[in-house]
Enzyme design. Structure first.
Site, mmCIF file in Angstrom:
data_model
loop_
_atom_site.group_PDB
_atom_site.id
_atom_site.type_symbol
_atom_site.label_atom_id
_atom_site.label_comp_id
_atom_site.label_asym_id
_atom_site.label_seq_id
_atom_site.Cartn_x
_atom_site.Cartn_y
_atom_site.Cartn_z
ATOM 1 N N HIS A 93 -15.021 26.989 -20.966
ATOM 2 C CA HIS A 93 -14.241 27.446 -19.824
ATOM 3 C C HIS A 93 -15.111 28.295 -18.912
ATOM 4 O O HIS A 93 -16.048 28.928 -19.351
ATOM 5 C CB HIS A 93 -12.986 28.211 -20.254
ATOM 6 C CG HIS A 93 -13.251 29.389 -21.135
ATOM 7 N ND1 HIS A 93 -13.592 29.272 -22.470
ATOM 8 C CD2 HIS A 93 -13.223 30.713 -20.891
ATOM 9 C CE1 HIS A 93 -13.760 30.475 -22.989
ATOM 10 N NE2 HIS A 93 -13.539 31.373 -22.052
ATOM 11 N N HIS A 95 -15.019 31.307 -15.971
ATOM 12 C CA HIS A 95 -14.236 32.392 -15.383
ATOM 13 C C HIS A 95 -14.588 32.462 -13.898
ATOM 14 O O HIS A 95 -15.772 32.568 -13.551
ATOM 15 C CB HIS A 95 -14.615 33.738 -16.014
ATOM 16 C CG HIS A 95 -14.311 33.858 -17.466
ATOM 17 N ND1 HIS A 95 -13.243 34.585 -17.941
ATOM 18 C CD2 HIS A 95 -14.949 33.356 -18.556
ATOM 19 C CE1 HIS A 95 -13.230 34.530 -19.264
ATOM 20 N NE2 HIS A 95 -14.257 33.793 -19.668
#
Length: 108
Positions: A93, A95
């Protein structure tokens, strides 16, 4: 279909990626961008040449879509890669952090 293990506030979604607000934001805008299919991408160092399309899509489509929607003039893009880098969820992932003046270094 989008991952639904944890309730989330959607920010952006297309056929390949899903972006949602971080539950512990460090800035006014703190969005996580994930590929919908993990496909072995538990972390960036696990990426192979077969992942270049999804990684490119995340950077060239997903991130700009979030940045545009959130009206960010500047932002920080972070990938924590491994436990010592504070990666706590092992599904790659990114950010996207912004909405205020950020300091440097981001943390050591």
């Amino acid at each position: 279909s989008r991952p639904q293990e944890i309730p989330s506030e959607a920010v952006y979604e297309d056929e390949l990626v899903y972006a949602f607000r971080d539950i512990s934001p460090v800035a006014p805008t703190h969005v996580l961008l994930i590929p919908k299919k993990r496909d072995g991408l538990t972390q960036l160092q696990k990426a192979t040449p077969e992942h270049k399309a999804i990684l490119g899509h995340m950077l060239a489509v997903g991130v700009p879509a979030v940045v545009s929607q959130e009206k960010l003039g500047s932002y920080r893009l972070v990938v924590n890669d491994g436990e010592e880098a504070c990666q706590s969820v092992f599904h790659l992932h990114m950010h996207i952090i912004g909405g205020k003046a950020l300091t440097w270094p981001p943390g050591a």
